[in-house]
Design a protein around this motif. Structure first.
Motif, short mmCIF file in Angstrom:
data_model
loop_
_atom_site.label_atom_id
_atom_site.label_comp_id
_atom_site.label_asym_id
_atom_site.label_seq_id
_atom_site.Cartn_x
_atom_site.Cartn_y
_atom_site.Cartn_z
N GLY A 44 0.82 -1.20 0.00
CA GLY A 44 0.00 0.00 0.00
C GLY A 44 0.86 1.25 0.00
O GLY A 44 2.08 1.20 -0.14
N GLN A 45 0.22 2.38 0.19
CA GLN A 45 0.96 3.64 0.19
C GLN A 45 1.64 3.86 1.53
O GLN A 45 1.11 3.49 2.59
CB GLN A 45 0.04 4.80 -0.14
CG GLN A 45 -0.49 4.78 -1.56
CD GLN A 45 -1.04 6.13 -1.99
OE1 GLN A 45 -1.03 7.10 -1.24
NE2 GLN A 45 -1.52 6.18 -3.22
N SER A 67 3.79 1.07 -2.46
CA SER A 67 3.51 1.54 -3.82
C SER A 67 3.02 2.98 -3.78
O SER A 67 2.94 3.60 -2.71
CB SER A 67 2.46 0.63 -4.47
OG SER A 67 1.27 0.60 -3.70
N GLY A 68 2.70 3.50 -4.95
CA GLY A 68 2.26 4.88 -5.02
C GLY A 68 3.42 5.84 -4.89
O GLY A 68 4.59 5.45 -4.85
N THR A 87 14.37 -1.00 -2.70
CA THR A 87 13.59 -2.22 -2.93
C THR A 87 12.15 -2.03 -2.45
O THR A 87 11.73 -2.52 -1.41
CB THR A 87 14.22 -3.45 -2.27
OG1 THR A 87 15.61 -3.52 -2.61
CG2 THR A 87 13.55 -4.72 -2.76
N ASN A 88 11.40 -1.27 -3.23
CA ASN A 88 9.98 -1.07 -3.04
C ASN A 88 9.33 -0.94 -4.41
O ASN A 88 9.99 -1.14 -5.44
CB ASN A 88 9.71 0.18 -2.18
CG ASN A 88 9.70 -0.12 -0.70
OD1 ASN A 88 8.79 -0.77 -0.19
ND2 ASN A 88 10.73 0.36 0.01
N SER A 89 8.05 -0.61 -4.43
CA SER A 89 7.33 -0.48 -5.70
C SER A 89 6.72 0.91 -5.83
O SER A 89 5.61 1.09 -6.35
CB SER A 89 6.23 -1.54 -5.79
OG SER A 89 6.77 -2.84 -5.77
N PHE A 90 7.45 1.91 -5.36
CA PHE A 90 6.98 3.28 -5.50
C PHE A 90 6.85 3.64 -6.99
O PHE A 90 7.45 2.99 -7.86
CB PHE A 90 7.93 4.26 -4.82
CG PHE A 90 7.98 4.15 -3.33
CD1 PHE A 90 6.86 4.44 -2.56
CD2 PHE A 90 9.15 3.77 -2.68
CE1 PHE A 90 6.90 4.34 -1.18
CE2 PHE A 90 9.20 3.66 -1.30
CZ PHE A 90 8.08 3.96 -0.55
N SER A 91 6.10 4.68 -7.26
CA SER A 91 5.97 5.17 -8.62
C SER A 91 6.05 6.69 -8.61
O SER A 91 5.85 7.33 -7.58
CB SER A 91 4.65 4.71 -9.25
OG SER A 91 3.55 5.18 -8.48
N GLY A 92 6.35 7.23 -9.76
CA GLY A 92 6.41 8.68 -9.85
C GLY A 92 7.76 9.23 -9.45
O GLY A 92 8.68 8.50 -9.09
N PRO A 93 7.88 10.55 -9.49
CA PRO A 93 9.18 11.19 -9.24
C PRO A 93 9.52 11.30 -7.76
O PRO A 93 8.68 11.07 -6.89
CB PRO A 93 8.97 12.59 -9.84
CG PRO A 93 7.51 12.86 -9.64
CD PRO A 93 6.83 11.52 -9.84
N LEU A 94 10.77 11.61 -7.51
CA LEU A 94 11.20 11.93 -6.14
C LEU A 94 10.59 13.26 -5.74
O LEU A 94 10.65 14.23 -6.51
CB LEU A 94 12.73 12.04 -6.09
CG LEU A 94 13.50 10.73 -6.22
CD1 LEU A 94 14.96 11.02 -6.57
CD2 LEU A 94 13.42 9.93 -4.92
N SER A 112 13.85 1.19 -5.94
CA SER A 112 12.69 1.68 -5.19
C SER A 112 11.48 1.94 -6.07
O SER A 112 10.37 2.11 -5.56
CB SER A 112 13.06 2.97 -4.44
OG SER A 112 13.45 3.98 -5.36
N GLY A 113 11.68 2.03 -7.38
CA GLY A 113 10.57 2.28 -8.30
C GLY A 113 10.38 3.72 -8.68
O GLY A 113 9.58 4.02 -9.58
N VAL A 114 11.07 4.65 -8.04
CA VAL A 114 10.91 6.06 -8.39
C VAL A 114 11.51 6.31 -9.78
O VAL A 114 12.30 5.52 -10.30
CB VAL A 114 11.58 6.98 -7.35
CG1 VAL A 114 10.92 6.82 -6.00
CG2 VAL A 114 13.09 6.71 -7.25
N SER A 115 11.13 7.42 -10.37
CA SER A 115 11.60 7.72 -11.72
C SER A 115 11.65 9.23 -11.92
O SER A 115 11.31 10.01 -11.03
CB SER A 115 10.66 7.09 -12.76
OG SER A 115 9.34 7.58 -12.59
#
Length: 572
Positions: A44-45, A67-68, A87-94, A112-115
């Motif tokens: 979750g977030q 995530s999120g 090592t997570n499933s975050f999305s979107g920018p820092l 971490s999934g950030v981009s």
């Protein structure tokens, strides 16, 4: 709860049973200073309420499956000195708000999934000492302001999507002891001028960055340098002899460049692994190649191998020089098959897989007695105390009738290549079979591990960011396959498994475990060929992988001929 999170990634045994979302009630921990939720299956977030903990100094939130977006409220943690979110499933920018963490010394956000681009507000993070930012889709140019992070000791930018060159402002980072930048894409090439004053470096890895320069002579001043990797660039000129005499240097990787000249006549006794493959080096070999403690990879150069010193080399180096001269113009093979990392075995349909259990290490090659095929391995496992270069498993592999083929494998930390030698020219079908055999479960935190690598056949990239587990729909220990067409026009075939910086670092353990394996061929009257190949896990610290490659020569035949080289009977 008050848990001190170690400065290094160390497993905290007591909190690895947490799952589901993290409650916003975490905001009640107003006096807590050290908080570690890592090595769990939280999802979750990430609660924004974490940003309301005024005393927090250390925050660990990975590995998990959050995530999120990363909550911008984390920028309110004015006392935060260490942030571990890898090592997570975050999305979107820092979030730009993280630039408010002016006391931050450690920032780990690998996998971490950030981009997106690094926010300009990060220019304020001048107290940073360690940054791990690899295996995430960071884009744009590497910011010039990083050159103002004067306290920086460790910086790792690998497997990102940065473009352009390495900023010249990095020349101010004179406190660096570990610098790893790799896989820059697009844009202009870099030079090595910025490293001139980095005299405290113990690890310098500038791999696959389009660096067009010569190796500077002042490299001899780096008296603490242990690991140097400048491979897969466009370096030219000669190798400075001083580089071979650094008393601290043990690992030297200069492969896949445009270096010329000869090897220095002397080297330090502490230099144990040398890769100069795929260059334009020539001349006779120095006497030190007979050092039994040395691993030396000379593949694809122009050395004179008739000298007495060359007798210290393993069999077949002459076949692996530039243009792979053995049987050039007079081929005698149309196929080969190998059991990578294991003994000779026969498959369920009577294909004999040749043994491939010679010992290979960080800079090593092997060629069969018949000069029918060879293998070259390059790479040192980062931070590994007990590196392994082969693997075995007794696990049952599904979706195959040849389970035994998937029970041994080679392991490579960077680059693994197999060569078919003396092959008749023509079109070949290459079938690659893989299975993920790493020791991790499918539901716990170990399941977050990813092994990602690129695959090249005859120099053409046929797979980018190949992830065996993803292709198998997340199912471990099940065989999957890919198929390609390759043209052999100069009597040799090249299959290359290449780590391009992607994949998780420290799961399931802190030692990288890639794997490789080629199976064998069934000799047929019509000379239809079969090459069976390797399994690899390539990268920093990745999961074990098993793969099998088949290469079948296709010939034109009448439609009524049942034995037409079709692969369907060979790859069930």
């Amino acid at each position: 709860m008050s848990i001190k999170y170690p400065l290094r990634r160390k497993r905290n045994v007591g909190l690895n049973l947490l799952s589901g979302p993290l409650s916003p009630s975490v905001s009640n921990l107003t006096a807590i200073k050290y908080l570690n939720f890592g090595i769990n299956t939280l999802s979750g977030q990430l609660p924004k309420e974490l940003g309301t903990l005024p005393e927090l100094i250390v925050l660990g939130i990975g590995p998990n499956n959050f995530s999120g977006p990363v909550p911008p409220e984390l920028g309110n943690l004015s006392k935060l000195a260490e942030l571990y979110m890898g090592t997570n499933s975050f999305s979107g920018p820092l979030p730009s708000e993280l630039g408010n963490l002016t006391k931050l010394k450690t920032l780990n956000m690998d996998s971490s999934g950030v981009s997106g681009e690094i926010p300009s507000t990060f220019a304020n993070l001048r107290n940073l000492e360690s940054v791990w930012a690899f295996d995430i889709e960071l884009t744009g140019r590497i910011p010039d302001f990083i050159g103002n992070w004067s306290n920086l000791k460790t910086l790792r930018f690998q497997g990102n999507s940065f473009e352009g060159s390495i900023p010249s402002s990095f020349s101010s980072l004179t406190n660096l002891t570990e610098l790893r930048i790799s896989d820059l894409s697009n844009g202009s090439s870099s030079s090595l001028a910025f490293i001139r004053n980095m005299k405290s470096l113990t690890t310098l890895e500038l791999r696959n960055n389009k660096i067009s320069d010569s190796i500077p002579s002042y490299i001899g001043d780096y008296q603490s340098l242990v690991h140097l990797d400048l491979s897969f660039n466009n370096l030219s000129g000669q190798i400075p002899s001083l580089l071979f005499n650094l008393s601290s240097l043990t690992h030297l990787f200069l492969g896949n460049n445009k270096l010329n000249g000869i090897l220095p006549a002397e080297k330090s006794q502490f230099l144990l692994n040398i890769d100069v493959s795929y260059n334009n080096l020539s001349g006779s070999l120095p006497s030190w190649i007979g050092d039994k403690s040395l691993q030396l990879n000379l593949v694809a150069n122009n050395f004179t191998l008739e000298s007495s010193n060359s007798s210290a080399l393993s069999h077949g180096m002459n076949c692996l020089q530039r243009n792979f001269p053995c049987y050039r113009g007079s081929p005698i093979y149309s196929s080969f098959a190998v059991n990578c990392g294991g003994r000779e075995i026969k498959s369920y349909n009577d294909i004999v897989y040749e043994r491939d259990n010679e010992t290979l290490g960080p800079a090593k090659y092997y060629v069969t007695d018949k000069n029918s095929w060879g293998v070259s391995n390059v790479g040192v496992f980062s931070r590994s105390k007990s590196p392994m270069y082969n693997s075995s498993s007794t696990s049952r592999i599904t979706n195959t009738q040849d389970i035994e083929l998937f029970q041994t494998a080679r392991i490579s930390a960077s680059s693994l290549r197999y060569y078919g030698l003396g092959l008749e020219n023509g079109n070949y079908t290459v079938t690659l079979k893989f299975a993920e055999i790493a020791d991790f479960d499918t539901t716990g935190w170990k399941s977050y591990g990813r092994r990602v690598f690129d695959i090249y056949v005859q120099g053409n990239r046929v797979e980018k960011d190949f992830d065996i587990k993803r292709v198998a729909n997340g199912v471990l220990r099940t065989a999957v396959q890919r198929q390609y067409t390759a043209q052999v026009s100069e009597n040799y075939l090249d299959i290359h498994l290449f780590w391009a910086g992607k994949g998780t670092c420290c799961i399931p353990n802190d030692d990288f475990e890639p794997t490789v394996r080629p199976p064998s061929l069934k000799t047929q009257k019509n000379k239809t060929g079969l090459i069976v190949g390797m399994v690899v896990g390539v990268g920093v610290v990745f999961l074990s992988v098993l793969a099998v490659f088949f290469i079948v020569r296709r010939r034109k035949r009448p439609q009524s001929d049942d034995d037409d080289g079709n692969l369907k009977d060979l790859s069930t």
